[in-house]
Design a protein around this motif. Structure first.
Motif, PDB file in Angstrom:
ATOM      1  N   VAL A 167      43.008  42.044  31.886  1.00 49.69           N
ATOM      2  CA  VAL A 167      42.806  41.179  33.047  1.00 49.69           C
ATOM      3  C   VAL A 167      41.325  41.014  33.364  1.00 49.69           C
ATOM      4  N   LEU A 168      40.594  42.118  33.405  1.00 53.30           N
ATOM      5  CA  LEU A 168      39.220  42.078  33.899  1.00 53.30           C
ATOM      6  C   LEU A 168      38.165  41.858  32.817  1.00 53.30           C
ATOM      7  N   ALA A 169      38.515  41.973  31.555  1.00 49.40           N
ATOM      8  CA  ALA A 169      37.558  41.700  30.484  1.00 49.40           C
ATOM      9  C   ALA A 169      37.960  40.465  29.677  1.00 49.40           C
ATOM     10  N   CYS A 187      47.603  34.983  36.324  1.00 53.13           N
ATOM     11  CA  CYS A 187      48.627  34.463  37.250  1.00 53.13           C
ATOM     12  C   CYS A 187      49.293  35.576  38.050  1.00 53.13           C
ATOM     13  N   PRO A 188      49.884  36.602  37.415  1.00 54.08           N
ATOM     14  CA  PRO A 188      50.456  37.675  38.233  1.00 54.08           C
ATOM     15  C   PRO A 188      49.385  38.504  38.935  1.00 54.08           C
ATOM     16  N   PHE A 189      48.198  38.590  38.341  1.00 53.79           N
ATOM     17  CA  PHE A 189      47.103  39.331  38.954  1.00 53.79           C
ATOM     18  C   PHE A 189      46.778  38.758  40.321  1.00 53.79           C
ATOM     19  N   PRO A 195      60.048  36.105  36.109  1.00 58.70           N
ATOM     20  CA  PRO A 195      60.309  35.352  34.882  1.00 58.70           C
ATOM     21  C   PRO A 195      59.026  34.849  34.210  1.00 58.70           C
ATOM     22  N   LEU A 196      57.958  34.744  34.982  1.00 60.49           N
ATOM     23  CA  LEU A 196      56.694  34.295  34.396  1.00 60.49           C
ATOM     24  C   LEU A 196      56.039  35.360  33.514  1.00 60.49           C
ATOM     25  N   LEU A 249      45.917  45.496  38.795  1.00 58.51           N
ATOM     26  CA  LEU A 249      46.775  45.027  39.889  1.00 58.51           C
ATOM     27  C   LEU A 249      46.676  45.929  41.110  1.00 58.51           C
ATOM     28  N   VAL A 250      46.716  47.238  40.878  1.00 60.68           N
ATOM     29  CA  VAL A 250      46.672  48.195  41.993  1.00 60.68           C
ATOM     30  C   VAL A 250      45.313  48.143  42.696  1.00 60.68           C
ATOM     31  N   LEU A 251      44.243  48.029  41.934  1.00 61.99           N
ATOM     32  CA  LEU A 251      42.909  47.946  42.545  1.00 61.99           C
ATOM     33  C   LEU A 251      42.780  46.722  43.443  1.00 61.99           C
ATOM     34  N   ILE A 252      43.160  45.569  42.926  1.00 62.01           N
ATOM     35  CA  ILE A 252      43.013  44.353  43.728  1.00 62.01           C
ATOM     36  C   ILE A 252      43.977  44.365  44.912  1.00 62.01           C
TER      37      ILE A 252
END
Length: 193
Positions: free
Chosen positions: A20-22, A28-30, A109-110, A149-152
């Motif tokens: 996600v971050l690199a 989208c889910p992020f 579903p995404l 996800l947890v960080l954001i």
């Protein structure tokens, strides 16, 4: 065959080259599910499970397709496996936790179209990982996805109590924080040497 240690593969997928971050895969889910810590954690676990199953299947599919000299079917085969795995996860969550199913909404579903999951399958194939290395790579990528996800989500929950100017509320602030997190994760690049 790759000669990296399993620990290095895990750290590389989790921190150094966080999907996600690199690589900016799975945005989208992020952005969509990271409003609450509980939802983000459970979405991260679901994505990690799908990554793990898809990775194991991708290893077998790749070996089979190379054996029958049909590697051109690799991409479509990976997509079919990912879609099937997501359907199983979706049915399981709907049966076991209807409230979580509702809170994840369209993002569950995404997962099927989450490019991070397809990226794990393609990257492990390109890096010529063995079966155990593929599993460790998928677990590292899933852990990194969950970590992001947890960080954001934690930061977004705390910002609900902050006095933020109107111009930067909502998506703008979330993207700003995601950019700062991405810069922070670039600091792990020295670990991948």
């Amino acid at each position: 065959m790759n000669t990296e240690s399993l620990g290095a593969i895990f750290l590389n997928a989790c921190l150094v080259n966080n999907f996600v971050l690199a690589y900016f895969l799975g945005i989208c889910p992020f952005l969509g599910v990271s409003g609450k810590m509980e939802t983000a954690t459970k979405m991260g676990a679901a994505v990690m499970f799908v990554m793990l199953i898809s990775s194991m299947c991708a290893y077998g599919i790749h070996a089979f397709l190379v054996a029958i000299d049909a590697p051109f079917l690799q991409l479509i085969s990976y997509i079919v496996v990912i879609a099937s795995t997501v359907q199983l996860v979706e049915m399981f969550i709907k049966k076991m936790s209807p409230s979580l199913f509702k809170s994840l909404g369209i993002f569950l579903p995404l997962i099927t179209t989450n490019c991070a999951i397809l990226g794990v399958a393609l990257f492990q194939t390109n890096k010529e990982y063995g079966f155990l290395e593929s599993i460790v790579y998928a677990l590292g990528a899933g852990a990194g996805f969950t970590l992001a996800l947890v960080l954001i989500a934690g930061l977004r929950e705390q910002l609900n109590f902050a006095d933020v100017p109107k111009i930067s509320k909502g998506t703008a602030l979330t993207l700003f924080i995601a950019g700062i997190l991405s810069l922070c994760f670039m600091g792990f690049a020295g670990l991948g040497a």
